[in-house]
Design an enzyme around this catalytic site. Structure first.
Site, PDB file in Angstrom:
ATOM      1  N   ASP A  52     -29.368  25.654  11.582  1.00 52.34           N
ATOM      2  CA  ASP A  52     -30.206  24.532  12.014  1.00 52.34           C
ATOM      3  C   ASP A  52     -29.394  23.498  12.793  1.00 52.34           C
ATOM      4  O   ASP A  52     -28.471  22.902  12.256  1.00 52.34           O
ATOM      5  CB  ASP A  52     -30.821  23.864  10.781  1.00 52.34           C
ATOM      6  CG  ASP A  52     -31.649  22.653  11.173  1.00 52.34           C
ATOM      7  OD1 ASP A  52     -32.761  22.858  11.684  1.00 52.34           O
ATOM      8  OD2 ASP A  52     -31.178  21.517  10.981  1.00 52.34           O
ATOM      9  N   TYR A  57     -27.834  16.265  17.724  1.00 49.79           N
ATOM     10  CA  TYR A  57     -26.523  16.487  17.093  1.00 49.79           C
ATOM     11  C   TYR A  57     -25.428  16.662  18.150  1.00 49.79           C
ATOM     12  O   TYR A  57     -24.247  16.555  17.826  1.00 49.79           O
ATOM     13  CB  TYR A  57     -26.526  17.717  16.181  1.00 49.79           C
ATOM     14  CG  TYR A  57     -27.533  17.720  15.049  1.00 49.79           C
ATOM     15  CD1 TYR A  57     -28.196  16.564  14.659  1.00 49.79           C
ATOM     16  CD2 TYR A  57     -27.801  18.893  14.343  1.00 49.79           C
ATOM     17  CE1 TYR A  57     -29.123  16.581  13.620  1.00 49.79           C
ATOM     18  CE2 TYR A  57     -28.721  18.915  13.300  1.00 49.79           C
ATOM     19  CZ  TYR A  57     -29.386  17.763  12.952  1.00 49.79           C
ATOM     20  OH  TYR A  57     -30.296  17.788  11.925  1.00 49.79           O
ATOM     21  N   LYS A  86     -34.153  20.959  17.673  1.00 51.11           N
ATOM     22  CA  LYS A  86     -35.197  19.924  17.579  1.00 51.11           C
ATOM     23  C   LYS A  86     -35.226  19.032  18.818  1.00 51.11           C
ATOM     24  O   LYS A  86     -34.178  18.788  19.425  1.00 51.11           O
ATOM     25  CB  LYS A  86     -34.930  19.021  16.361  1.00 51.11           C
ATOM     26  CG  LYS A  86     -34.577  19.754  15.088  1.00 51.11           C
ATOM     27  CD  LYS A  86     -34.396  18.824  13.915  1.00 51.11           C
ATOM     28  CE  LYS A  86     -33.841  19.578  12.713  1.00 51.11           C
ATOM     29  NZ  LYS A  86     -32.387  19.779  12.730  1.00 51.11           N
ATOM     30  N   HIS A 119     -38.195  16.250  15.994  1.00 55.51           N
ATOM     31  CA  HIS A 119     -37.158  15.756  15.079  1.00 55.51           C
ATOM     32  C   HIS A 119     -37.668  14.670  14.125  1.00 55.51           C
ATOM     33  O   HIS A 119     -37.383  14.695  12.933  1.00 55.51           O
ATOM     34  CB  HIS A 119     -35.953  15.239  15.880  1.00 55.51           C
ATOM     35  CG  HIS A 119     -34.673  15.263  15.118  1.00 55.51           C
ATOM     36  ND1 HIS A 119     -33.453  15.537  15.708  1.00 55.51           N
ATOM     37  CD2 HIS A 119     -34.392  15.049  13.821  1.00 55.51           C
ATOM     38  CE1 HIS A 119     -32.501  15.485  14.788  1.00 55.51           C
ATOM     39  NE2 HIS A 119     -33.041  15.188  13.640  1.00 55.51           N
TER      40      HIS A 119
END
Ligand code: A2P
Length: 291
Positions: A52, A57, A86, A119
């Site tokens: 994931d 990120y 996401k 998200h």
């Protein structure tokens, strides 16, 4: 769920028939490049098959690189890996989300994705038009799903109050909601709504960002079973019927975090963990968090 059915290899079946491995690996906060690539590579070697990440990120390239290295090393094929990413706040809306998906796929370096998530919900605290914004973003995910570019779609951090209006206009029902869920912060009401509506709950920060590991109740239960506090946290989440996504950059922790299938928490132990006071993680309220 019959907890004795739990194994590392087990998968949950999403509401569209797609199988998702029920113990995942998260990479939030991991720096892009070597650290993420190495962690993903080792996670796959350790047996994790559900990975994931997220555009926010900033490590999608590292994730893609780690997967390709594991595939090149043999023993893992792309089809064996369940990969999620996401769309971030700035990427909400139909056109922007479609473009965001392309950008993520470019970084990951694959031609299809397993799971694409919104998200965070646009919420009423920050957006007057939050319902429309979420609905427009969802339409983009439905388009990507219809076009076969992603095998499943869902959201992250949506509470019931965000899910309900979205489901009123959706033509494809969400398959997954990924929320912060750990001892001391189990989002039980949202999880119950999801379970009732055929939505699988993924748990981010199942270790409460490691803060939960020092809790005395968790420690005592761990001692009884000859396990570590981290293993108790992960097992609790699995017995709740969720898909936990623990993260670690350490090989030994990756291995022990997956060594949770040879013990079972009793009903009393589950209840004791359920009733812990708020502890660990981020504990953001998705309805007020800046979105
Ligand atoms: P590290 O990467 O140094 O192993 P969460 O998944 O709840 O967000 O928690 C992640 C944090 O917990 C990371 O800081 C990670 O650090 C740490 N962590 C992961 N597994 C363990 C473990 N088995 N024991 C202690 N800390 C752990």
């Amino acid at each position: 769920m019959e907890t004795n059915e739990l194994t590392f290899e087990r998968a949950v079946t999403l509401n569209n028939g797609i199988e998702m491995p029920h113990l995942g690996f998260g990479v939030c906060m991991m720096p892009d490049g070597e650290v993420t690539s190495d962690s993903v590579y080792v996670a796959l070697k350790t047996g994790y098959r559900n990975l994931d990440t997220a555009a926010a990120y900033g490590n999608e390239r590292g994730v893609g690189d780690g997967i390709r290295r594991a595939i090149a090393g043999g023993g893992v094929a792309r089809k064996d890996v369940f990969l999620s990413t996401k769309a971030w706040h700035t990427e909400r809306g139909y056109e922007k989300t479609l473009a965001a998906f392309d950008a993520s796929m470019d970084k990951l370096g694959f031609d299809y994705l397993d799971l694409y998530l919104i998200h965070w919900p646009a919420n009423g605290t920050w957006h007057e038009d939050w319902r429309e914004l979420n609905a427009d973003t969802w339409r983009a995910l439905e388009k990507l799903y219809a076009d076969g570019r992603v095998r499943a779609i869902g959201m992250s951090n949506f509470q019931t109050k965000h899910l309900e209006p979205l489901m009123e206009t959706a033509t494809v029902m969400p398959m997954v909601d990924q929320v912060e869920y750990h001892p001391g912060f189990g989002q039980f009401e949202t999880a119950e709504f999801c379970h009732e509506n055929g939505i699988v709950v993924e748990a981010w920060s199942p270790l409460g960002r490691s803060e939960v590991l020092a809790d005395a109740t968790i420690g005592n239960i761990a001692t009884v079973h000859g396990k570590s506090p981290a293993q108790v946290c992960i097992r609790w989440n699995l017995q709740k019927g969720n898909v936990p996504l623990p993260k670690s950059t350490h090989v030994e922790r990756m291995q022990t975090n997956a060594d949770v299938f040879d013990f079972e928490l009793t009903a009393e132990e589950m209840a004791a963990i359920d009733t812990l006071p708020p502890i660990g993680g981020m504990m953001f309220d998705p309805d007020t968090a800046r979105s």
